[in-house]
Design an enzyme around this catalytic site. Structure first.
Site, PDB file in Angstrom:
ATOM      1  CB  SER A 191      -0.961  -0.037   1.195  1.00 50.54           C
ATOM      2  OG  SER A 191      -1.997   0.888   1.028  1.00 50.54           O
ATOM      3  CG  HIS A 220      -5.731  -2.520   0.346  1.00 49.99           C
ATOM      4  ND1 HIS A 220      -5.030  -1.914  -0.675  1.00 49.99           N
ATOM      5  CD2 HIS A 220      -5.128  -2.119   1.488  1.00 49.99           C
ATOM      6  CE1 HIS A 220      -4.057  -1.179  -0.169  1.00 49.99           C
ATOM      7  NE2 HIS A 220      -4.095  -1.284   1.140  1.00 49.99           N
ATOM      8  CG  ASP A 258      -6.947  -2.492  -3.345  1.00 46.95           C
ATOM      9  OD1 ASP A 258      -7.559  -1.767  -2.545  1.00 46.95           O
ATOM     10  OD2 ASP A 258      -5.721  -2.724  -3.242  1.00 46.95           O
TER      11      ASP A 258
END
Length: 692
Positions: free
Chosen positions: A542, A662, A627
């Protein structure tokens, strides 16, 4: 150490993404994005490209299948598949979860009055997952009378949860079903009213609704709407069960509103109106609100005010600001106040007796570790439950008697296969950045490792949002350590390990400190003989993926292997698009690129915008098609641009999970397989194969 020569795939060719130039202009600057077209998931060419990359990845990793299987079996063999969490008590019930061998998800249970009583299964997530590739539990909240369970489920990975209500006596679902909810829900004390948040198109929780069980969901009353895209909503309840709190939070500003939980249909009242740059949160005890705030206190201070007189002029300072101690929060019990702090990079706590004022300190002997409050739903208790772990100590649950200061180990997660912690060593190292700031590194290795300058080393980093990288034990790390790999965490600026200033000096126009700190940590470990650039692998996910993209652009020569998991790499384009989750809210982290100064600074480090014609390390990039936080096209675009521009023959792979978001796979077995895949990629290119 055993090494091997990597099998070369001589007849496999990577996909070549088409170029379709899109001109992006702002602040007098013109960018050309050849892969902007990948943003449309409805475009068959996009899906075809992702599938082609997956096929290429499978082909290039085919020679590691045995290694992947070996790693998976190793990691699975260390896990006690049939296991039980430590039950916690709430009123007359003991709540816990358990897992069963061969089942991918937890089973949530309770027992009444005694742990010897008959088990009642509340929710079997395995049943909810049946027929779905993905299944994530959002909330699970029991009504105050313990008769109704609210729970929410996401079957895509997009973090859009559907809320359900189950009658725990009849085991029948209420007809009330609510879509597009998020991670917070609170029961009022009447056992029939709930407050929940819903999300907008950008996955921002922006509306708070009140729902009466059995009522028409379409008629739920909108209690609060937050129009400012920089803020999101979260609702919770005080441990005293007396108040419901609505927190309206941005990155640098917050506001808290409160409502008596006995009066669900009254109006929420503001404790202190939002003030730009001021963050605060609230805890309740008896006639007082305890307020942790950073107003004129960078590292936060503790204040207290009467519930009957919440106005600012009535606030009194209980713990003043300290430049060397970060006040993380407080937790109230009937006779005690627990004060959580961070000093010298390490978390700690002290317990204050609210009657006598006496204090005790909860401390730990290891050089680097993680410590946090556990499940403590009871207000009227002298027992504090907390969780502890380190790079060598498996996750442990303790009960701490706040009257006697004695702690009792309730459970240490069992690591199967004869794990012996005395065979491993952890350290807390310090190196100096270019501006002479000391940057910490947590490190662990198998005893006997010599600093020969060629040890394989795997270093992680994050450095954003004030998130302190947790120093936790994970059984999978043993698969590295037992092969002679050194494992390290770089606690770079942008986190809060060293206090609030650590965060503030790694954001906005100081963001590059995050990247230079990470590079400094790598150089330090090399200079001290831990490794060299030919044996150094790095990983981040991320915003940590942004870190990976930035440092491999800045110093591609320093790293052998880079793993960028769901990386946030197209910073400018993403946060200029206000329809996306990573947009307006992110301006308080990175700066608003509509402002030319921020635009130019972000552009100077944004990984996608800074790919160049030069040699790069071996690179694995991952993505999730669903995501909602970092859209799949960011890692896909980065892969396409790197493939087009890099001048080396080093492997570059993109692996997209076509049925998750995610956090990757929700299934615990599939999650281990994803990890085994990543480790196999790293081991393959570092020349690590068998255990020492």
């Amino acid at each position: 150490m055993n090494t091997h020569s990597r099998h070369l795939q001589t007849n496999v060719f990577p996909p070549v993404a088409k170029k379709q130039p899109q001109i992006l202009e702002l602040n007098g600057d013109r960018r050309i994005d050849n892969y902007f077209w990948m943003r449309d998931p409805e475009n068959p060419e996009v899906i075809a490209y992702l599938e082609a990359e997956n096929a290429y990845t499978d082909a290039m990793m085919e020679h590691t299948i045995d290694l992947q299987n070996e790693l998976y079996k190793e990691m699975l063999a260390r896990i006690k598949e049939t296991d039980l969490s430590v039950p916690y008590r709430k009123d007359n019930y003991y709540y816990y979860s358990r897992t069963e061998e061969g089942k991918a998800y937890p089973i949530y249970c309770r027992k009444k009055v005694s742990l010897e009583a008959e088990e009642e299964i509340l929710l079997d997530q395995n049943q909810l997952a049946n027929g779905y590739e993905f299944c994530d539990l959002g909330v699970l909240v029991i009504s105050p009378n313990h008769q109704i369970m609210a729970y929410s489920i996401d079957h895509t990975g997009a973090e859009r949860y559907t809320l359900f209500f189950l009658d725990l006596k009849s085991k029948k679902l209420y007809p009330d079903t609510i879509d597009n909810t998020y991670f917070s829900l609170v029961w009022a004390n009447d056992n029939k009213t709930v407050f929940y948040t819903q999300i907008d198109e950008a996955n921002r929780p922006f509306n708070l609704f009140r729902h009466t069980l059995g009522g028409n969901v379409a008629e739920d009353e909108l209690i609060y709407h937050e129009p400012d895209d920089a803020y999101h909503l979260y609702v919770d309840k005080s441990r005293s069960q007396a108040y419901i709190f609505l927190t309206i939070a941005g990155s640098i500003t917050s506001e808290v509103q409160y409502l008596k939980a006995d009066y669900a249909f009254c109006k929420f009242e503001v404790i202190a109106p939002r003030k730009t740059g001021v963050l605060y949160n609230v805890e309740h005890h008896s006639d007082y609100f305890y307020i942790v705030t950073n107003e004129e206190a960078t590292n936060f201070k503790l204040m207290r005010t009467s519930v009957a007189g919440i106005f600012k002029e009535n606030w009194k300072t209980i713990i003043p600001h300290r430049p060397d101690v970060r006040l993380s929060g407080v937790s109230a019990f009937v006779n005690h106040l627990v004060i959580y702090e961070r000093e010298g990079g390490l978390p700690r706590a002290r317990v204050q007796n609210l009657t006598t004022g006496a204090e005790s300190h909860i401390t730990f002997p290891e050089p680097t570790y993680e410590f946090e409050e556990g499940s403590n739903p009871e207000f009227n208790t002298n027992i504090l439950r907390f969780n502890y772990t380190s790079l060598v100590t498996p996750p442990s649950v303790f009960d701490y008697d706040m009257n006697t200061n004695q702690r009792e180990l309730k459970k240490e997660t069992e690591v199967l296969g004869g794990y012996d912690r005395t065979q491993y060593q952890s350290e807390w190292l310090m190196t100096s950045a270019a501006d002479r700031i000391k940057v910490p590194i947590s490190i662990v290795y198998r005893k006997g490792i010599k600093k020969i300058g060629k040890n394989p080393l795997f270093m992680l980093g994050y450095g954003s949002y004030g998130y302190s990288y947790p120093v936790t034990f994970a059984p999978d790390i043993l698969s590295l350590l037992d092969r002679g790999v050194v494992f390290a965490i770089a606690h770079v600026r942008g986190g809060e390990e060293m206090g609030r200033h650590w965060y503030e000096s790694g954001k906005f126009l100081y963001k590059k400190n995050t990247f230079s700190d990470f590079i400094t940590c790598a150089e330090y470990l090399i200079s001290r003989g831990w490794t060299d650039s030919e044996h150094l692998a790095i990983s981040g996910g991320s915003a940590g993926g942004l870190l990976m993209g930035a440092v491999m652009n800045m110093r591609p020569d320093l790293f052998k292997v880079v793993v960028a998991r769901v990386p946030f790499v197209d910073v400018l384009t993403t946060i200029l698009d206000t329809s996306l989750p990573l947009s307006v809210m992110e301006w308080e982290e990175w700066g608003n690129p509509n402002d030319k100064a921020y635009y130019e600074y972000i552009k100077s480090y944004s990984p996608y915008d800074n790919v160049e014609e030069k040699d790069y390390p071996y690179i694995l990039i991952t993505a999730g098609l669903n995501d909602s936080r970092v859209k799949y096209w960011e890692p896909a675009k980065l892969t396409a641009k790197l493939r087009n521009m890099k001048t080396d023959n080093n492997t570059l792979l993109l692996k997209t999970n076509m049925g998750a978001g995610h956090s990757g796979a929700s299934n615990r077995y599939e999650s281990l397989k994803e990890l085994a895949f990543e480790y196999a990629f790293v081991f393959d290119h570092l020349g690590v194969l068998k255990k020492d």
